[in-house]
Scaffold this motif. Structure first.
Motif, PDB file in Angstrom:
ATOM      1  N   ALA A 214       0.834  -1.208   0.000  1.00  0.00           N
ATOM      2  CA  ALA A 214       0.000   0.000   0.000  1.00  0.00           C
ATOM      3  C   ALA A 214       0.869   1.258   0.000  1.00  0.00           C
ATOM      4  CB  ALA A 214      -0.935  -0.014   1.209  1.00  0.00           C
ATOM      5  N   ALA A 215       1.918   1.251   0.804  1.00  0.00           N
ATOM      6  CA  ALA A 215       2.830   2.400   0.839  1.00  0.00           C
ATOM      7  C   ALA A 215       3.538   2.561  -0.502  1.00  0.00           C
ATOM      8  CB  ALA A 215       3.842   2.231   1.968  1.00  0.00           C
ATOM      9  N   LEU A 216       3.969   1.446  -1.086  1.00  0.00           N
ATOM     10  CA  LEU A 216       4.624   1.503  -2.392  1.00  0.00           C
ATOM     11  C   LEU A 216       3.692   2.079  -3.463  1.00  0.00           C
ATOM     12  CD1 LEU A 216       6.620  -1.827  -2.692  1.00  0.00           C
ATOM     13  CD2 LEU A 216       7.535   0.486  -2.811  1.00  0.00           C
ATOM     14  N   GLY A 217       2.446   1.648  -3.412  1.00  0.00           N
ATOM     15  CA  GLY A 217       1.477   2.123  -4.403  1.00  0.00           C
ATOM     16  C   GLY A 217       1.363   3.627  -4.417  1.00  0.00           C
ATOM     17  N   LYS A 218       1.352   4.233  -3.240  1.00  0.00           N
ATOM     18  CA  LYS A 218       1.246   5.692  -3.145  1.00  0.00           C
ATOM     19  C   LYS A 218       2.487   6.372  -3.707  1.00  0.00           C
ATOM     20  CE  LYS A 218      -1.779   5.496   0.826  1.00  0.00           C
ATOM     21  NZ  LYS A 218      -1.921   5.704   2.260  1.00  0.00           N
ATOM     22  N   HIS A 219       3.662   5.818  -3.422  1.00  0.00           N
ATOM     23  CA  HIS A 219       4.905   6.448  -3.845  1.00  0.00           C
ATOM     24  C   HIS A 219       5.255   6.157  -5.300  1.00  0.00           C
ATOM     25  CE1 HIS A 219       5.797   8.104   0.057  1.00  0.00           C
ATOM     26  NE2 HIS A 219       5.422   6.951   0.573  1.00  0.00           N
ATOM     27  N   LEU A 220       4.941   4.969  -5.770  1.00  0.00           N
ATOM     28  CA  LEU A 220       5.252   4.617  -7.152  1.00  0.00           C
ATOM     29  C   LEU A 220       4.433   5.449  -8.137  1.00  0.00           C
ATOM     30  CD1 LEU A 220       5.521   0.730  -6.953  1.00  0.00           C
ATOM     31  CD2 LEU A 220       7.396   2.365  -7.243  1.00  0.00           C
ATOM     32  N   ALA A 221       3.237   5.822  -7.738  1.00  0.00           N
ATOM     33  CA  ALA A 221       2.374   6.601  -8.626  1.00  0.00           C
ATOM     34  C   ALA A 221       3.008   7.937  -9.009  1.00  0.00           C
ATOM     35  CB  ALA A 221       1.017   6.826  -7.962  1.00  0.00           C
ATOM     36  N   ASP A 222       3.923   8.446  -8.198  1.00  0.00           N
ATOM     37  CA  ASP A 222       4.586   9.725  -8.481  1.00  0.00           C
ATOM     38  C   ASP A 222       5.793   9.576  -9.398  1.00  0.00           C
ATOM     39  OD1 ASP A 222       2.783  11.090  -6.880  1.00  0.00           O
ATOM     40  OD2 ASP A 222       3.999  10.833  -5.078  1.00  0.00           O
ATOM     41  N   SER A 223       6.131   8.369  -9.767  1.00  0.00           N
ATOM     42  CA  SER A 223       7.312   8.106 -10.590  1.00  0.00           C
ATOM     43  C   SER A 223       7.020   8.364 -12.063  1.00  0.00           C
ATOM     44  CB  SER A 223       7.727   6.646 -10.388  1.00  0.00           C
ATOM     45  OG  SER A 223       8.469   6.167 -11.458  1.00  0.00           O
ATOM     46  N   ASP A 224       7.958   9.017 -12.742  1.00  0.00           N
ATOM     47  CA  ASP A 224       7.814   9.232 -14.186  1.00  0.00           C
ATOM     48  C   ASP A 224       7.721   7.903 -14.922  1.00  0.00           C
ATOM     49  OD1 ASP A 224       7.887  11.991 -13.924  1.00  0.00           O
ATOM     50  OD2 ASP A 224      10.043  12.133 -14.328  1.00  0.00           O
ATOM     51  N   GLN A 225       8.542   6.929 -14.504  1.00  0.00           N
ATOM     52  CA  GLN A 225       8.530   5.610 -15.154  1.00  0.00           C
ATOM     53  C   GLN A 225       7.168   4.948 -14.988  1.00  0.00           C
ATOM     54  OE1 GLN A 225      11.221   3.808 -16.969  1.00  0.00           O
ATOM     55  NE2 GLN A 225       9.228   3.036 -17.582  1.00  0.00           N
ATOM     56  N   ALA A 226       6.581   5.052 -13.815  1.00  0.00           N
ATOM     57  CA  ALA A 226       5.270   4.444 -13.572  1.00  0.00           C
ATOM     58  C   ALA A 226       4.209   5.089 -14.457  1.00  0.00           C
ATOM     59  CB  ALA A 226       4.892   4.572 -12.097  1.00  0.00           C
ATOM     60  N   ARG A 227       4.270   6.393 -14.624  1.00  0.00           N
ATOM     61  CA  ARG A 227       3.312   7.079 -15.493  1.00  0.00           C
ATOM     62  C   ARG A 227       3.497   6.646 -16.953  1.00  0.00           C
ATOM     63  NH1 ARG A 227       3.851  11.265 -11.578  1.00  0.00           N
ATOM     64  NH2 ARG A 227       5.697  12.157 -12.562  1.00  0.00           N
ATOM     65  N   GLU A 228       4.749   6.479 -17.369  1.00  0.00           N
ATOM     66  CA  GLU A 228       5.018   6.011 -18.730  1.00  0.00           C
ATOM     67  C   GLU A 228       4.481   4.597 -18.938  1.00  0.00           C
ATOM     68  OE1 GLU A 228       9.195   6.384 -19.675  1.00  0.00           O
ATOM     69  OE2 GLU A 228       9.212   8.465 -18.966  1.00  0.00           O
ATOM     70  N   ASP A 229       4.681   3.730 -17.933  1.00  0.00           N
ATOM     71  CA  ASP A 229       4.185   2.349 -18.027  1.00  0.00           C
ATOM     72  C   ASP A 229       2.665   2.327 -18.154  1.00  0.00           C
ATOM     73  OD1 ASP A 229       6.799   1.460 -17.765  1.00  0.00           O
ATOM     74  OD2 ASP A 229       6.579   0.894 -15.650  1.00  0.00           O
TER      75      ASP A 229
END
Length: 120
Positions: A83-98
């Motif tokens: 759950a904590a990762l989900g919140k932080h990963l969403a702010d990643s440029d790579q995650a948005r690109e994926d």
């Protein structure tokens, strides 16, 4: 203690973090993941096997396709970490690109496989 160690080993890789982030939105076919990540199926499958071994994800087969989603049976500690990762990963440029790559591509809907509802 071993399961906690497996959890951190499984999450200690950028590709596996990317996979976990994509699965937050619900179940995906391996072909969806390979397209979104821009990686060969064999590479993605190897990472999926490690995540499954750590009980972070679960998989199922339907005809010739394999589907994966976040595990409902993960340890409570693992669910907190995810759950904590989900919140932080969403702010990643790579995650948005994926997610953008995934949004442009989805496997053919004529597979006629019943899919479980998205996680909410």
């Amino acid at each position: 203690m071993k399961s906690i160690s497996q959890l951190f080993k499984a999450l200690g890789d950028e590709t596996r973090l990317r996979i976990v982030h994509l699965l937050f939105d619900g179940e995906l076919c391996v072909c969806d993941l390979t397209h979104a990540l821009g990686m060969p199926q064999s590479t993605v499958s190897r990472h999926l096997a490690l995540l499954k071994h750590a009980n972070i994800i679960t998989g199922r087969r339907c005809k010739t396709w394999a589907y994966y989603r976040l595990s409902d049976d993960a340890l409570p500690f693992a669910r907190v970490i995810l759950a904590a990762l989900g919140k932080h990963l969403a702010d990643s440029d790579q995650a948005r690109e994926d997610l953008a790559a995934l949004g442009k591509y989805r496997c053919s809907p004529e597979r006629n496989c019943e899919q479980p509802p998205k996680r909410g």
